[in-house]
Structures are given as C-alpha cells and as structure tokens.
Design a protein around this motif. Structure first.
Motif, PDB file in Angstrom:
ATOM      1  N   ILE A  35       0.836  -1.203   0.000  1.00  0.00           N
ATOM      2  CA  ILE A  35       0.000   0.000   0.000  1.00  0.00           C
ATOM      3  C   ILE A  35       0.871   1.254   0.000  1.00  0.00           C
ATOM      4  CG2 ILE A  35      -1.619   1.368   1.389  1.00  0.00           C
ATOM      5  CD1 ILE A  35      -2.789  -1.369   2.353  1.00  0.00           C
ATOM      6  N   THR A  36       1.910   1.257   0.819  1.00  0.00           N
ATOM      7  CA  THR A  36       2.783   2.426   0.909  1.00  0.00           C
ATOM      8  C   THR A  36       3.505   2.673  -0.407  1.00  0.00           C
ATOM      9  OG1 THR A  36       3.059   2.041   3.270  1.00  0.00           O
ATOM     10  CG2 THR A  36       4.662   3.501   2.207  1.00  0.00           C
ATOM     11  N   ALA A  47       4.138  14.035   2.814  1.00  0.00           N
ATOM     12  CA  ALA A  47       5.054  14.526   3.847  1.00  0.00           C
ATOM     13  C   ALA A  47       5.207  13.573   5.024  1.00  0.00           C
ATOM     14  CB  ALA A  47       4.577  15.884   4.355  1.00  0.00           C
ATOM     15  N   GLY A  48       4.181  12.782   5.332  1.00  0.00           N
ATOM     16  CA  GLY A  48       4.264  11.936   6.507  1.00  0.00           C
ATOM     17  C   GLY A  48       3.275  10.796   6.481  1.00  0.00           C
ATOM     18  N   ILE A  49       3.581   9.777   7.274  1.00  0.00           N
ATOM     19  CA  ILE A  49       2.717   8.604   7.385  1.00  0.00           C
ATOM     20  C   ILE A  49       2.669   8.192   8.855  1.00  0.00           C
ATOM     21  CG2 ILE A  49       2.370   6.193   6.708  1.00  0.00           C
ATOM     22  CD1 ILE A  49       3.979   6.791   4.161  1.00  0.00           C
ATOM     23  N   PHE A  50       1.467   7.820   9.306  1.00  0.00           N
ATOM     24  CA  PHE A  50       1.261   7.330  10.662  1.00  0.00           C
ATOM     25  C   PHE A  50       0.958   5.837  10.589  1.00  0.00           C
ATOM     26  CE2 PHE A  50      -2.088   6.389  13.923  1.00  0.00           C
ATOM     27  CZ  PHE A  50      -1.256   6.401  15.023  1.00  0.00           C
ATOM     28  N   GLU A  58       6.282  -1.339  10.318  1.00  0.00           N
ATOM     29  CA  GLU A  58       7.395  -2.030   9.670  1.00  0.00           C
ATOM     30  C   GLU A  58       7.263  -1.994   8.155  1.00  0.00           C
ATOM     31  OE1 GLU A  58       7.434  -5.939  11.376  1.00  0.00           O
ATOM     32  OE2 GLU A  58       8.326  -5.230  13.261  1.00  0.00           O
ATOM     33  N   GLY A  59       6.068  -2.284   7.648  1.00  0.00           N
ATOM     34  CA  GLY A  59       5.853  -2.258   6.202  1.00  0.00           C
ATOM     35  C   GLY A  59       6.016  -0.871   5.616  1.00  0.00           C
ATOM     36  N   VAL A  60       5.486   0.132   6.300  1.00  0.00           N
ATOM     37  CA  VAL A  60       5.619   1.521   5.849  1.00  0.00           C
ATOM     38  C   VAL A  60       7.089   1.925   5.812  1.00  0.00           C
ATOM     39  CG1 VAL A  60       5.202   3.921   6.552  1.00  0.00           C
ATOM     40  CG2 VAL A  60       3.318   2.280   6.548  1.00  0.00           C
ATOM     41  N   ALA A  61       7.814   1.655   6.888  1.00  0.00           N
ATOM     42  CA  ALA A  61       9.221   2.055   6.965  1.00  0.00           C
ATOM     43  C   ALA A  61      10.052   1.361   5.886  1.00  0.00           C
ATOM     44  CB  ALA A  61       9.781   1.750   8.351  1.00  0.00           C
ATOM     45  N   ILE A  75       7.778   9.497   9.495  1.00  0.00           N
ATOM     46  CA  ILE A  75       6.966   8.363   9.934  1.00  0.00           C
ATOM     47  C   ILE A  75       6.876   8.391  11.450  1.00  0.00           C
ATOM     48  CG2 ILE A  75       6.744   5.848  10.012  1.00  0.00           C
ATOM     49  CD1 ILE A  75       8.445   5.756   7.446  1.00  0.00           C
ATOM     50  N   VAL A  76       5.658   8.288  11.945  1.00  0.00           N
ATOM     51  CA  VAL A  76       5.396   8.175  13.377  1.00  0.00           C
ATOM     52  C   VAL A  76       4.562   6.915  13.553  1.00  0.00           C
ATOM     53  CG1 VAL A  76       4.288   9.241  15.376  1.00  0.00           C
ATOM     54  CG2 VAL A  76       5.482  10.660  13.704  1.00  0.00           C
ATOM     55  N   ALA A  77       4.874   6.130  14.582  1.00  0.00           N
ATOM     56  CA  ALA A  77       4.217   4.837  14.734  1.00  0.00           C
ATOM     57  C   ALA A  77       3.972   4.496  16.194  1.00  0.00           C
ATOM     58  CB  ALA A  77       5.076   3.757  14.080  1.00  0.00           C
ATOM     59  N   PHE A  78       3.285   3.378  16.383  1.00  0.00           N
ATOM     60  CA  PHE A  78       3.058   2.797  17.697  1.00  0.00           C
ATOM     61  C   PHE A  78       3.853   1.512  17.816  1.00  0.00           C
ATOM     62  CE2 PHE A  78      -0.491   5.500  18.680  1.00  0.00           C
ATOM     63  CZ  PHE A  78      -0.621   5.400  20.056  1.00  0.00           C
ATOM     64  N   ASP A  79       4.127   1.129  19.053  1.00  0.00           N
ATOM     65  CA  ASP A  79       4.790  -0.125  19.386  1.00  0.00           C
ATOM     66  C   ASP A  79       6.251  -0.095  18.951  1.00  0.00           C
ATOM     67  OD1 ASP A  79       2.318  -1.030  20.372  1.00  0.00           O
ATOM     68  OD2 ASP A  79       1.754  -1.810  18.415  1.00  0.00           O
TER      69      ASP A  79
END
Length: 152
Positions: A35-36, A47-50, A58-61, A75-79
């Motif tokens: 998707i990313t 500019a950014g992805i959450f 992990e997939g986004v990064a 990129i800002v994430a959880f966990d």
C-alpha cells in the motif's frame, strides 16, 4: 481503532495538514509495504505517514526506505520491534509511541485484587507510554521499554 480515532482527532486541529486517506494493512507488514509503495507512486510529495501498530509501521518504513525517500517522509508509529528500532536509528522512523508493559502488568494485577476485594475500580486506567526518538532511544529508561526482556 482508538489509536486511529485519537490521531484523527488531534491532527484535525491542524488546518495545514491534509489527510489523503486511511489505509488498512490487516496487521500485515507485506500489505502495508504494498500500500505504501502505491501511495508513494501516486503521491510522491507526501510529507508523513502514521502507522498505528508494529506491523503496519514495519511495512511503511521498509517501503519508504526502499523508495529512497527516507529523509523526506516523516513516519510516526506505535509499538516497537527490532526492525522499527533499526529504522529509528537510520532516521527512517522519527518517533514511536511505546506502551509501558511493567505498568500494564502491575496495575492489571493491582486492579484485579481491588475488584476481588469488592473495592471500587476505575473503568479506564492510563498505564502510560513514552515517545521514543533517535535522540532519546539510548536513555536507560527507554532502553528498558525497547528491550524489556534483556537483563540489565
């Protein structure tokens, strides 16, 4: 769902931020990657992805890193996971919100004992979290959150 709701409520306060959509990876890093990559092709000036969980982050990064846009897209994430930690070190992920598992366990047991004794317990208990960045990830407190099973 609550993470997404909190993110949307907060970001809606900033009129200069445009949300292009919500995308669901079904907790699959491979689907988040796919998707990313598609988003990056269609909207190269994003500019950014959450990422609302470990797998999506992990997939986004990985997709952002593979695209060569790692310093451009925030990129800002959880966990946290070893892979996410590596992406923080590389500067691909700027921040992760990490829960406090010790607090969760301690307060869970404490609350269960209170309930068993017939004492009043709170409906919601904030067990806390920490925002981990490249700048603070090596502090002793944050190392315990990132690597909770490593003997220190």
């Amino acid at each position: 769902m609550e993470r997404e709701k909190g993110f949307m409520n907060t970001v809606s306060k900033y009129k200069d931020i445009e949300i292009i959509g919500k995308f669901y990876s079904k907790s699959s890093p491979e689907e988040a990657y796919r998707i990313t990559k598609q988003i990056l092709r269609e909207i190269p000036d994003i500019a950014g992805i959450f990422g609302s969980n470990q797998q999506s982050a992990e997939g986004v990064a990985r997709a952002v890193n593979d695209s060569g846009m790692g310093r451009k897209i925030k990129i800002v994430a959880f966990d946290s996971s070893e892979e996410q930690i590596q992406y923080i070190e590389k500067g691909i992920i700027q921040a992760v919100a990490v829960q406090k598992p010790f607090n969760m366990g301690y307060l869970g047991v404490k609350t269960a004992l209170m309930a068993a004794r017939g004492e009043k317990v709170e409906k919601n208990i904030d067990t806390g979290f920490e925002i981990i960045t490249k700048e603070n990830m090596y502090s002793p407190e944050n190392q315990k959150l990132l690597f909770p099973f490593v003997e220190r």
